[in-house]
Design an enzyme around this catalytic site. Sequence first.
Site, PDB file in Angstrom:
ATOM      1  N   SER A 123       0.807  -1.225   0.000  1.00 42.88           N
ATOM      2  CA  SER A 123       0.000   0.000   0.000  1.00 42.88           C
ATOM      3  C   SER A 123       0.836   1.270   0.000  1.00 42.88           C
ATOM      4  CB  SER A 123      -0.941   0.006   1.213  1.00 42.88           C
ATOM      5  OG  SER A 123      -0.205  -0.115   2.426  1.00 42.88           O
TER       6      SER A 123
ATOM      7  N   GLY B 213      -1.898  -4.287   1.081  1.00 37.61           N
ATOM      8  CA  GLY B 213      -2.057  -5.427   1.969  1.00 37.61           C
ATOM      9  C   GLY B 213      -1.111  -6.568   1.703  1.00 37.61           C
TER      10      GLY B 213
ATOM     11  N   ASN C 278       4.088  -5.016   5.745  1.00 36.84           N
ATOM     12  CA  ASN C 278       2.972  -5.772   6.319  1.00 36.84           C
ATOM     13  C   ASN C 278       3.470  -6.986   7.093  1.00 36.84           C
ATOM     14  OD1 ASN C 278       0.716  -4.179   5.404  1.00 36.84           O
ATOM     15  ND2 ASN C 278       1.175  -4.900   3.347  1.00 36.84           N
TER      16      ASN C 278
ATOM     17  N   ASP D 124      -3.738   7.868   9.568  1.00 40.30           N
ATOM     18  CA  ASP D 124      -3.454   6.564  10.189  1.00 40.30           C
ATOM     19  C   ASP D 124      -2.009   6.463  10.687  1.00 40.30           C
ATOM     20  OD1 ASP D 124      -1.961   6.299   7.863  1.00 40.30           O
ATOM     21  OD2 ASP D 124      -3.150   4.655   7.046  1.00 40.30           O
TER      22      ASP D 124
ATOM     23  N   HIS E 121       0.614   5.582   6.392  1.00 38.97           N
ATOM     24  CA  HIS E 121       0.784   5.816   4.957  1.00 38.97           C
ATOM     25  C   HIS E 121       1.117   7.278   4.660  1.00 38.97           C
ATOM     26  CE1 HIS E 121      -1.766   2.188   5.175  1.00 38.97           C
ATOM     27  NE2 HIS E 121      -1.014   1.796   4.144  1.00 38.97           N
TER      28      HIS E 121
END
Length: 233
Positions: free
Chosen positions: A48, A86, A115, A196, A199
Amino acid sequence: MRSSPFDATGRRCGRDLLLALALSTLAFTQAAEAQPSPALKLLILGDSLSSGLGVPEGYGFGPALARRLRADGYRNVDIVNGSMAGDTTADAATRLASTPQDYDADVVIVELGGNDMLTQTDPPVVARNLDWILDGYKKRGTRIVIGGMLSKPELGFVYNVTFDQIYPKLAARWGASLYPFFLAGVFGHPALMQDDHIHPNAAGVARIVAGIAPLVERNLDAAAGRRRVAEAR
């Protein structure tokens, strides 16, 4: 003895024919040189962070890098963004194994592992997956740029050290260019991050591009040079 008119005419015709052939050869050569070389393919293989998640269309990593390359004179480059939000290193390896032809490239940016780190995947597993990916690209002659990742401090000293060593070790093993931390100068800066705190926003993406572009351009130059050598053989 004087040459006959027939002999003089023949010589003139011969000269005219040679001139026509020379001009034709020159025109053919110039036309061949004018033909543009096929575009270099630059593949982004990531998660991502490089897929453009959460940023306005046209401001993700791929489009932002394309603008930078064009501004720097790299106009004969096709950028393919094969990043998937993801994805873990295992997910990316599975995609490559199932349809390898979709991921061929002259230069690849491998931005994976974030991730895995967030789910605390054992670093040796992450290293093994990345090693398999890089091995495949090296065998194809693809130039490799690694967008590295760092582990979160709260995961503990042992995990931090073991995980953070993955990228420099693999870069050294495979002769890849290493951008040690994909979010360098971005992570921890609220103005460059989405809400968040994971990112990058559009400004953060621009900062990433500014940092990694010189590495990418050097590898594009090397790929172009390799192609010229192959074409000259």
